[in-house]
Design a protein around this motif. Structure first.
Motif, mmCIF file in Angstrom:
data_model
loop_
_atom_site.group_PDB
_atom_site.id
_atom_site.type_symbol
_atom_site.label_atom_id
_atom_site.label_comp_id
_atom_site.label_asym_id
_atom_site.label_seq_id
_atom_site.Cartn_x
_atom_site.Cartn_y
_atom_site.Cartn_z
ATOM 1 N N ARG A 101 -23.482 -44.127 12.665
ATOM 2 C CA ARG A 101 -23.821 -43.118 13.680
ATOM 3 C C ARG A 101 -24.899 -42.170 13.149
ATOM 4 O O ARG A 101 -25.865 -41.838 13.855
ATOM 5 C CB ARG A 101 -22.559 -42.346 14.047
ATOM 6 C CG ARG A 101 -22.727 -41.304 15.135
ATOM 7 C CD ARG A 101 -21.474 -40.465 15.207
ATOM 8 N NE ARG A 101 -21.428 -39.635 16.390
ATOM 9 C CZ ARG A 101 -20.851 -38.439 16.429
ATOM 10 N NH1 ARG A 101 -20.300 -37.944 15.334
ATOM 11 N NH2 ARG A 101 -20.821 -37.736 17.536
ATOM 12 N N ARG A 127 -28.995 -41.620 14.324
ATOM 13 C CA ARG A 127 -29.565 -40.306 14.676
ATOM 14 C C ARG A 127 -30.799 -39.964 13.855
ATOM 15 O O ARG A 127 -31.434 -38.940 14.087
ATOM 16 C CB ARG A 127 -28.507 -39.225 14.457
ATOM 17 C CG ARG A 127 -27.351 -39.262 15.434
ATOM 18 C CD ARG A 127 -26.293 -38.265 14.999
ATOM 19 N NE ARG A 127 -25.299 -38.018 16.030
ATOM 20 C CZ ARG A 127 -24.246 -37.218 15.873
ATOM 21 N NH1 ARG A 127 -24.065 -36.599 14.713
ATOM 22 N NH2 ARG A 127 -23.387 -37.040 16.857
ATOM 23 N N ASP A 130 -17.012 -41.068 18.224
ATOM 24 C CA ASP A 130 -18.310 -40.677 18.761
ATOM 25 C C ASP A 130 -18.224 -39.699 19.928
ATOM 26 O O ASP A 130 -19.089 -38.843 20.084
ATOM 27 C CB ASP A 130 -19.053 -41.940 19.213
ATOM 28 C CG ASP A 130 -20.496 -41.686 19.584
ATOM 29 O OD1 ASP A 130 -21.168 -40.925 18.870
ATOM 30 O OD2 ASP A 130 -20.954 -42.270 20.593
ATOM 31 N N ARG A 131 -17.165 -39.821 20.746
ATOM 32 C CA ARG A 131 -17.113 -39.057 21.993
ATOM 33 C C ARG A 131 -15.748 -38.397 22.187
ATOM 34 O O ARG A 131 -14.749 -38.816 21.614
ATOM 35 C CB ARG A 131 -17.387 -39.980 23.192
ATOM 36 C CG ARG A 131 -18.729 -40.678 23.123
ATOM 37 C CD ARG A 131 -19.881 -39.738 23.422
ATOM 38 N NE ARG A 131 -21.171 -40.346 23.082
ATOM 39 C CZ ARG A 131 -22.331 -39.853 23.469
ATOM 40 N NH1 ARG A 131 -22.382 -38.767 24.214
ATOM 41 N NH2 ARG A 131 -23.464 -40.444 23.115
ATOM 42 N N ARG A 188 -22.739 -42.267 27.527
ATOM 43 C CA ARG A 188 -23.612 -41.092 27.629
ATOM 44 C C ARG A 188 -23.032 -39.996 28.518
ATOM 45 O O ARG A 188 -23.355 -38.831 28.372
ATOM 46 C CB ARG A 188 -24.992 -41.501 28.145
ATOM 47 C CG ARG A 188 -25.811 -42.304 27.141
ATOM 48 C CD ARG A 188 -27.082 -42.827 27.763
ATOM 49 N NE ARG A 188 -26.811 -43.799 28.810
ATOM 50 C CZ ARG A 188 -27.755 -44.430 29.519
ATOM 51 N NH1 ARG A 188 -29.024 -44.170 29.263
ATOM 52 N NH2 ARG A 188 -27.435 -45.297 30.457
ATOM 53 N N GLU A 224 -20.241 -35.436 23.491
ATOM 54 C CA GLU A 224 -20.372 -35.985 22.144
ATOM 55 C C GLU A 224 -19.471 -35.240 21.189
ATOM 56 O O GLU A 224 -19.332 -34.007 21.257
ATOM 57 C CB GLU A 224 -21.824 -35.887 21.682
ATOM 58 C CG GLU A 224 -22.125 -36.668 20.423
ATOM 59 C CD GLU A 224 -23.613 -36.723 20.142
ATOM 60 O OE1 GLU A 224 -24.000 -37.374 19.157
ATOM 61 O OE2 GLU A 224 -24.393 -36.118 20.903
ATOM 62 N N ARG A 225 -18.835 -35.970 20.294
ATOM 63 C CA ARG A 225 -17.989 -35.353 19.294
ATOM 64 C C ARG A 225 -18.861 -34.948 18.099
ATOM 65 O O ARG A 225 -19.584 -35.770 17.548
ATOM 66 C CB ARG A 225 -16.899 -36.325 18.816
ATOM 67 C CG ARG A 225 -15.973 -35.767 17.767
ATOM 68 C CD ARG A 225 -14.865 -36.764 17.475
ATOM 69 N NE ARG A 225 -14.020 -36.288 16.405
ATOM 70 C CZ ARG A 225 -14.169 -36.628 15.132
ATOM 71 N NH1 ARG A 225 -15.147 -37.441 14.764
ATOM 72 N NH2 ARG A 225 -13.352 -36.160 14.199
#
Length: 265
Positions: free
Chosen positions: A92, A96, A192-193, A259, A263-264
């Motif tokens: 992840r 980014r 991720d979320r 999306r 977002e975490r």
């Protein structure tokens, strides 16, 4: 009538999309996972080494009780997704454009997210249940003591009654299939979320049901490569385990359009 919590999780799972992929797309996940491992090798190799050392410790403790080792090593496949959490964080971070380190991976293990703890405990229960079931089946029905790999081949795989190995495989598959379907993208999604555990599990099932051929190929690749790592005296796991972990992150990113979810951080 569905439980309100179940209805909420279903609505949450349906609030974002599942992307269509070609049947051979899992091969691309392996390529992207290898790229991530080469770009940031230290966290992955540390994870792989830890798994190999844990496996070696199991062998040392139960070297003359293969009836237990057979279940323990196959049960590893059930809990492997949660063990890879730190490497999902590394992939992840790479996506980014950041520069992750071993600290990035270890920070993912901090017990600040109860969702991952809950999921990890569920997988641990599943793995423990399989180890106990496997041991009971082998010790209860094998015509001789299964203390070595040769004993396993002689008394289980080639058992005179001709059903013990088939039953062992069938029971393992009955447990492994729903665990795979429940976790294949759920843990990266949770990392991720901001999404509930049940919503992540339902999303994982959606992925499997909508992509039976690619997910069957992916399951076969996971099983085959992990088996190869074990067959090399566990040394292969040092590289194969992190490679598959990074590839699993890319499976999630390819399959789930998250999306619309917060977002975490």
């Amino acid at each position: 009538m569905p439980h309100p919590m179940t209805e909420q999780a279903l609505r949450e799972s349906r609030s974002f999309g599942v992307r269509r992929i070609p049947a051979l797309r899992p091969l691309g996940w392996l390529a992207m996972g290898w790229r991530d491992l080469m770009r940031c090798p230290l966290p992955g190799l540390l994870h792989g080494l830890a798994l190999a050392l844990f496996g070696a410790a199991l062998v040392a403790l139960a070297h003359d009780r293969f009836w237990l080792l057979a279940g323990a090593f196959s049960g590893f496949l059930l809990v492997a997704p949660i063990l890879a959490t730190g490497l999902y964080a590394v992939s992840r971070s790479l996506a980014r454009g950041d520069k992750p380190s071993a600290r990035t991976a270890f920070r993912a293990w901090t017990p600040r997210d109860g969702r991952l703890i809950v999921f990890g405990l569920l997988l641990a229960f599943a793995g423990t249940g399989w180890v106990m079931t496997s041991a009971s089946l082998i010790t209860g029905f094998a015509p001789g003591k299964v203390n070595t790999p040769t004993d396993f081949i002689k008394f289980v795989v080639l058992a005179d009654q001709g059903w013990l190995f088939e039953a062992w495989l069938a029971l393992g598959a009955m447990l492994a299939a729903p665990v795979f379907a429940s976790s294949v993208v759920a843990i990266p999604l949770l990392l991720d979320r901001e999404v509930g555990v049940l919503g992540a599990v339902f999303t994982s099932w959606r992925v499997v049901l909508e992509h039976p051929a690619p997910m069957a190929l992916w399951a076969g690749l996971l099983l085959g490569l992990t088996g190869l790592g074990m067959a090399t005296g566990l040394l292969g796991l040092i590289v194969i385990a992190p490679w598959l972990a990074h590839a699993s992150w890319h499976a999630y990113r390819d399959l789930v359009d998250s999306r619309g979810l917060p977002e975490r951080l």
